[in-house]
Motif scaffolding. Structure first.
Motif, PDB file in Angstrom:
ATOM      1  N   GLY A 259     -18.474  20.762 -13.786  1.00 36.66           N
ATOM      2  CA  GLY A 259     -19.400  19.658 -14.035  1.00 36.66           C
ATOM      3  C   GLY A 259     -19.041  18.847 -15.266  1.00 36.66           C
ATOM      4  O   GLY A 259     -19.554  17.738 -15.435  1.00 36.66           O
ATOM      5  N   ASP A 260     -18.152  19.380 -16.114  1.00 28.85           N
ATOM      6  CA  ASP A 260     -17.725  18.629 -17.303  1.00 28.85           C
ATOM      7  C   ASP A 260     -16.975  17.366 -16.909  1.00 28.85           C
ATOM      8  O   ASP A 260     -16.364  17.288 -15.849  1.00 28.85           O
ATOM      9  CB  ASP A 260     -16.781  19.487 -18.165  1.00 28.85           C
ATOM     10  N   GLN A 261     -17.029  16.391 -17.835  1.00 29.68           N
ATOM     11  CA  GLN A 261     -16.211  15.190 -17.672  1.00 29.68           C
ATOM     12  C   GLN A 261     -15.068  15.312 -18.680  1.00 29.68           C
ATOM     13  O   GLN A 261     -15.322  15.452 -19.881  1.00 29.68           O
ATOM     14  CB  GLN A 261     -17.094  13.957 -17.982  1.00 29.68           C
ATOM     15  N   VAL A 262     -13.808  15.339 -18.201  1.00 31.53           N
ATOM     16  CA  VAL A 262     -12.700  15.509 -19.154  1.00 31.53           C
ATOM     17  C   VAL A 262     -11.748  14.317 -19.077  1.00 31.53           C
ATOM     18  O   VAL A 262     -11.611  13.673 -18.036  1.00 31.53           O
ATOM     19  CB  VAL A 262     -11.904  16.815 -18.899  1.00 31.53           C
ATOM     20  N   LYS A 263     -11.103  14.058 -20.209  1.00 34.85           N
ATOM     21  CA  LYS A 263     -10.106  12.986 -20.273  1.00 34.85           C
ATOM     22  C   LYS A 263      -8.729  13.630 -20.192  1.00 34.85           C
ATOM     23  O   LYS A 263      -8.394  14.513 -20.975  1.00 34.85           O
ATOM     24  CB  LYS A 263     -10.243  12.229 -21.590  1.00 34.85           C
ATOM     25  N   LEU A 264      -7.939  13.184 -19.218  1.00 35.29           N
ATOM     26  CA  LEU A 264      -6.621  13.777 -19.024  1.00 35.29           C
ATOM     27  C   LEU A 264      -5.550  12.697 -19.087  1.00 35.29           C
ATOM     28  O   LEU A 264      -5.788  11.545 -18.718  1.00 35.29           O
ATOM     29  CB  LEU A 264      -6.565  14.468 -17.657  1.00 35.29           C
ATOM     30  N   GLY A 265      -4.366  13.107 -19.562  1.00 33.01           N
ATOM     31  CA  GLY A 265      -3.259  12.172 -19.616  1.00 33.01           C
ATOM     32  C   GLY A 265      -2.314  12.383 -18.445  1.00 33.01           C
ATOM     33  O   GLY A 265      -2.051  13.510 -18.039  1.00 33.01           O
TER      34      GLY A 265
ATOM     35  N   LYS B 267       0.840  -1.193   0.000  1.00 34.77           N
ATOM     36  CA  LYS B 267       0.000   0.000   0.000  1.00 34.77           C
ATOM     37  C   LYS B 267       0.877   1.246   0.000  1.00 34.77           C
ATOM     38  O   LYS B 267       2.007   1.219   0.486  1.00 34.77           O
ATOM     39  CB  LYS B 267      -0.903   0.015   1.242  1.00 34.77           C
ATOM     40  N   GLY B 268       0.355   2.332  -0.532  1.00 33.69           N
ATOM     41  CA  GLY B 268       1.136   3.554  -0.532  1.00 33.69           C
ATOM     42  C   GLY B 268       0.295   4.740  -0.950  1.00 33.69           C
ATOM     43  O   GLY B 268      -0.932   4.631  -1.122  1.00 33.69           O
ATOM     44  N   THR B 269       0.944   5.894  -1.060  1.00 33.54           N
ATOM     45  CA  THR B 269       0.272   7.093  -1.546  1.00 33.54           C
ATOM     46  C   THR B 269       0.989   7.536  -2.815  1.00 33.54           C
ATOM     47  O   THR B 269       2.199   7.770  -2.804  1.00 33.54           O
ATOM     48  CB  THR B 269       0.336   8.217  -0.498  1.00 33.54           C
ATOM     49  N   LEU B 270       0.232   7.622  -3.883  1.00 34.56           N
ATOM     50  CA  LEU B 270       0.795   8.052  -5.145  1.00 34.56           C
ATOM     51  C   LEU B 270       0.682   9.574  -5.215  1.00 34.56           C
ATOM     52  O   LEU B 270      -0.362  10.144  -4.875  1.00 34.56           O
ATOM     53  CB  LEU B 270       0.017   7.396  -6.292  1.00 34.56           C
ATOM     54  N   GLY B 271       1.763  10.236  -5.632  1.00 37.75           N
ATOM     55  CA  GLY B 271       1.723  11.691  -5.738  1.00 37.75           C
ATOM     56  C   GLY B 271       2.166  12.151  -7.107  1.00 37.75           C
ATOM     57  O   GLY B 271       3.086  11.584  -7.677  1.00 37.75           O
ATOM     58  N   PHE B 272       1.458  13.129  -7.658  1.00 35.46           N
ATOM     59  CA  PHE B 272       1.918  13.724  -8.916  1.00 35.46           C
ATOM     60  C   PHE B 272       1.499  15.182  -8.954  1.00 35.46           C
ATOM     61  O   PHE B 272       0.448  15.560  -8.446  1.00 35.46           O
ATOM     62  CB  PHE B 272       1.392  12.966 -10.135  1.00 35.46           C
ATOM     63  N   ARG B 273       2.360  16.015  -9.510  1.00 31.90           N
ATOM     64  CA  ARG B 273       2.108  17.450  -9.513  1.00 31.90           C
ATOM     65  C   ARG B 273       1.103  17.807 -10.588  1.00 31.90           C
ATOM     66  O   ARG B 273       0.918  17.054 -11.558  1.00 31.90           O
ATOM     67  CB  ARG B 273       3.421  18.198  -9.744  1.00 31.90           C
ATOM     68  N   PRO B 274       0.451  18.973 -10.469  1.00 34.32           N
ATOM     69  CA  PRO B 274      -0.563  19.357 -11.464  1.00 34.32           C
ATOM     70  C   PRO B 274      -0.025  19.311 -12.892  1.00 34.32           C
ATOM     71  O   PRO B 274      -0.744  18.908 -13.806  1.00 34.32           O
ATOM     72  CB  PRO B 274      -0.916  20.786 -11.058  1.00 34.32           C
ATOM     73  N   GLU B 275       1.249  19.688 -13.090  1.00 30.04           N
ATOM     74  CA  GLU B 275       1.762  19.728 -14.461  1.00 30.04           C
ATOM     75  C   GLU B 275       1.949  18.334 -15.060  1.00 30.04           C
ATOM     76  O   GLU B 275       2.179  18.203 -16.261  1.00 30.04           O
ATOM     77  CB  GLU B 275       3.069  20.518 -14.538  1.00 30.04           C
ATOM     78  N   ALA B 276       1.843  17.271 -14.236  1.00 27.80           N
ATOM     79  CA  ALA B 276       1.939  15.912 -14.766  1.00 27.80           C
ATOM     80  C   ALA B 276       0.591  15.446 -15.307  1.00 27.80           C
ATOM     81  O   ALA B 276       0.504  14.439 -15.995  1.00 27.80           O
ATOM     82  CB  ALA B 276       2.433  14.957 -13.686  1.00 27.80           C
ATOM     83  N   VAL B 277      -0.461  16.172 -14.990  1.00 29.65           N
ATOM     84  CA  VAL B 277      -1.800  15.814 -15.476  1.00 29.65           C
ATOM     85  C   VAL B 277      -2.214  16.882 -16.480  1.00 29.65           C
ATOM     86  O   VAL B 277      -2.482  18.024 -16.113  1.00 29.65           O
ATOM     87  CB  VAL B 277      -2.819  15.764 -14.319  1.00 29.65           C
ATOM     88  N   THR B 278      -2.236  16.515 -17.756  1.00 28.95           N
ATOM     89  CA  THR B 278      -2.498  17.516 -18.796  1.00 28.95           C
ATOM     90  C   THR B 278      -3.588  17.031 -19.741  1.00 28.95           C
ATOM     91  O   THR B 278      -4.060  15.897 -19.633  1.00 28.95           O
ATOM     92  CB  THR B 278      -1.232  17.781 -19.627  1.00 28.95           C
ATOM     93  N   ASP B 279      -3.950  17.938 -20.671  1.00 30.73           N
ATOM     94  CA  ASP B 279      -4.941  17.541 -21.674  1.00 30.73           C
ATOM     95  C   ASP B 279      -4.310  16.754 -22.821  1.00 30.73           C
ATOM     96  O   ASP B 279      -4.985  16.377 -23.764  1.00 30.73           O
ATOM     97  CB  ASP B 279      -5.686  18.770 -22.185  1.00 30.73           C
ATOM     98  N   LYS B 280      -2.979  16.569 -22.764  1.00 23.90           N
ATOM     99  CA  LYS B 280      -2.338  15.725 -23.781  1.00 23.90           C
ATOM    100  C   LYS B 280      -2.654  14.265 -23.463  1.00 23.90           C
ATOM    101  O   LYS B 280      -2.488  13.831 -22.325  1.00 23.90           O
ATOM    102  CB  LYS B 280      -0.825  15.933 -23.749  1.00 23.90           C
TER     103      LYS B 280
END
Lengths: 297, 351
Positions: free
Chosen positions: B327-333, B269-282
């Protein structure tokens, strides 16, 4: 105050709220002016009486002199001033008051600094004991202190009464100044410490200049109290003319049967002049001093 | 000019109130070191022990090679700028700056030379005869700096010197302080609770929490390789997203997505961390996140989306031109090159 005034919402003229505001203001002014007048009436009466003839004083109230025919005289003043020991007692009063103001104020400033900014064993308990001393009635101390003064030859001397007034004045003086010193920001002391200032340097170059209002108000308090003091002077100095201050001399003008009352009024007014000068010349500090510590800046 | 060493330093007020615990840092000569942490973390106390305003309960503090534990504050050859500036209100700007030199009993001509030099550096020439109350906040702050500069100390200590300035002035002063550090070539130790100040100004940053030093390193190092969950969450705005995951066969499984880890980890078990710039619309071939958007923040240059992926809250940084509504549903990479994984128990970094 100015902020509150700005925030108050202007109500339209003659509405209930406007009327209440106006009436509230009027009531406040009436109360304040009324109290001031009530407080001043005895002094005013004294002032008027001091210019009246002995017969008038003993027959009618002082307010009757305010309507015609005016019948004033300066005879009371000339008689009082002619009494040769009034000048001496004026000097005596000064001789007593000035050192008995400066000594406790100076000692209190040092002591208050230690109480507020130096760490030493038993500091809080000592301070508490000091504040407790404020509750001790003056009269309780007369006999033991006078006995001691008699045994060391201090009674009837100016040194004796300076010491007595210093003792009586110190608890309040230290309490007032310590509270003010404590309100000075800690950073100033730490900064001065890092700058290399010694404890004494901090006291003289930082604490004292910043505490002028508090010290001035203390000086005024102490000066007025000692100038107007009758009891302490009578006990420790005695009532003999060479050492008696104004208060004692003035009181001696009236004998037990009440004759000499007309002289008393003039003499009392003369003795009020110095405190009035002190108060009016330092009142700028006085007002600021009373507020001192309550508001920063 | 000297290094500063904290060697197993402890500050304890009472038996069960320890505000600094086993603090070890070596600050190099001429370095700009920032001590940062939330309020009450012990950073100011650490600084004040070095300044000589607090006693050291255990351990040693050395300036250069000299142990200063029992040296009086004035003899440590350090200068401090206080958060409140601590200017002497009854003295003119000139006298405020001259005061420490007068205490050293320097000759008058020397004092004048040094004060004039400092006032020139700080642009205070026209204000030397004014009292502090007739100065603006920024000018007062510069006088406080000037009072430190004139002493030509081995170490500068700055205790949250910018926190009383407005945002714009703070930005300017940040740059001026860095220039000053370059010009003076002296060790600076700077305490702040603001991670932006720490990131922008520090040669190195020391992060503290609850009296314990968490990590020391360059801003880049700390940003890219936080040692534990606290550091990861403290540095960076908006904050890193944290998602509880279960680990199996090198894959981290969260409530709404799963992602293959770049490295094998011995943990369930663990905690996964990622910064906002790792989650993009690409779009990403490795991991796609389906986010329901709760809040949209447009900053002009950036657009941040806050929303839910599965039952986890995640922050994403997307193209500012992308039209997204609440309220939108978006797909992020998800960019898996900058993933962080922290142990569920110890909160230490595993990747």
């Amino acid at each position: 105050m100015s902020v509150m005034a700005q925030e108050r919402i202007e109500a339209p003229a003659w509405s209930a709220r406007w009327l209440a505001d106006r009436l509230g203001g009027v009531a406040l002014h009436v109360a304040v002016i009324g109290l001031t007048i009530a407080w001043m009436v005895p002094t005013l009466g004294l002032f008027v009486s001091s210019f009246r003839h002995l017969t008038d004083i003993s027959n009618t109230g002082w307010w009757t002199a305010l309507s015609p025919p005016f019948n004033f005289t300066v005879e009371n003043y000339s008689k009082v001033l002619a009494q040769n020991n009034l000048g001496t007692s004026f000097l005596n009063s000064i001789m007593i008051t000035i050192p008995a103001t400066i000594i406790p104020a100076a000692l209190a400033a040092f002591a208050a600094y230690a109480f507020s900014w130096m760490k030493f064993w038993g500091r809080d308990i000592l301070f508490l004991a000091l504040v407790g001393l404020l509750a001790v009635p003056l009269q309780l101390t007369f006999i033991p202190v006078l006995k001691m003064f008699n045994s060391v030859g201090l009674s009837g001397t100016f040194l004796g009464i300076w010491l007595a007034h210093t003792g009586y004045g110190l608890p309040f003086a230290i309490y007032l100044l310590a509270n003010f010193f404590r309100s000075l920001p800690t950073d100033l002391f730490e900064s001065a410490e890092m700058d290399g200032a010694s404890t004494l340097t901090v006291f003289f170059r930082i604490v004292l200049p910043l505490s002028v209002p508090a010290i001035a108000s203390l000086v005024i308090f102490q000066f007025l109290w000692i100038w107007n003091d009758f009891l302490v002077a009578l006990i420790y100095l005695g009532g003999t003319p060479p050492v008696a201050p104004m208060t004692v001399t003035v009181a001696n003008l009236v004998n037990s049967l009440g004759s000499g009352y007309h002289l008393l009024t003039a003499a009392a007014f003369l003795s009020m002049i110095v405190p009035l000068i002190v108060f009016f010349s330092l009142q700028r500090f006085f007002v600021r001093g009373i507020l001192a510590g309550s508001v920063k800046g | 000019m000297a290094s500063v060493t904290y060697d197993h330093v402890v500050k304890r007020y009472t038996a069960d109130l320890t505000v600094v615990k086993d603090f070890n840092v070596e600050i190099k000569d001429k370095e700009f070191m920032v001590l940062v942490g939330p309020s009450g973390c012990g950073k100011s106390t650490a600084l004040r022990m070095l300044a000589g305003l607090e006693t050291i309960t255990e351990g040693q503090i050395r300036i250069g090679d000299r142990v200063v534990n029992n040296v009086a504050a004035k003899d440590r050859d350090i200068a401090m700028v206080f958060q409140s500036y601590a200017l002497y209100p009854h003295m003119s700007v000139y006298d405020n700056m001259a005061f420490p030199l007068q205490m050293k009993k320097l000759p008058k001509a020397e004092i004048e030379k040094r004060v004039n030099n400092a006032s020139r550096i700080l642009g205070l020439d026209n204000f030397l005869q004014r009292k502090p109350r007739a100065l603006s906040g920024g000018q007062r702050q510069r006088v406080a700096l000037g009072r430190a500069i004139v002493r030509d100390p081995q170490v500068f200590l700055l205790d949250e010197p910018l926190s009383n300035l407005d945002a714009k002035l703070r930005g300017q002063t940040r740059i001026e302080l860095q220039k000053l550090h370059n010009d003076l070539e002296t060790t600076f130790i700077y305490v702040t609770h603001d991670q932006v100040e720490a990131m922008t100004m520090g040669d190195r940053i020391a992060i503290m929490n609850a009296g314990i030093l968490q990590q020391v390193g360059t801003p880049d190092d700390i940003y890219d390789h936080p040692a534990n969950l606290f550091v990861a969450g403290f540095i960076g705005t908006p904050t890193m997203s944290f998602v509880p995951v279960t680990l199996q066969n090198g894959t981290a499984k969260a409530s709404g997505f799963e992602v293959k880890l770049p490295k094998h980890v011995e943990s369930a078990k663990g905690t996964l961390g990622f910064r906002p710039e790792a989650v993009t619309d690409k779009p990403s071939e490795v991991a796609t996140l389906d986010m329901k958007v709760d809040v949209v923040e447009r900053l002009g240059s950036d657009q941040f989306l806050y929303g839910q992926v599965g039952s986890d809250t995640i922050t994403a940084r997307v193209d500012p031109r992308l039209k997204v509504e609440v309220g939108d549903q978006v797909k992020l990479g998800l960019d898996t090159r900058s993933l962080h994984l922290f142990d569920a128990e110890t909160e230490l970094a595993l990747l």
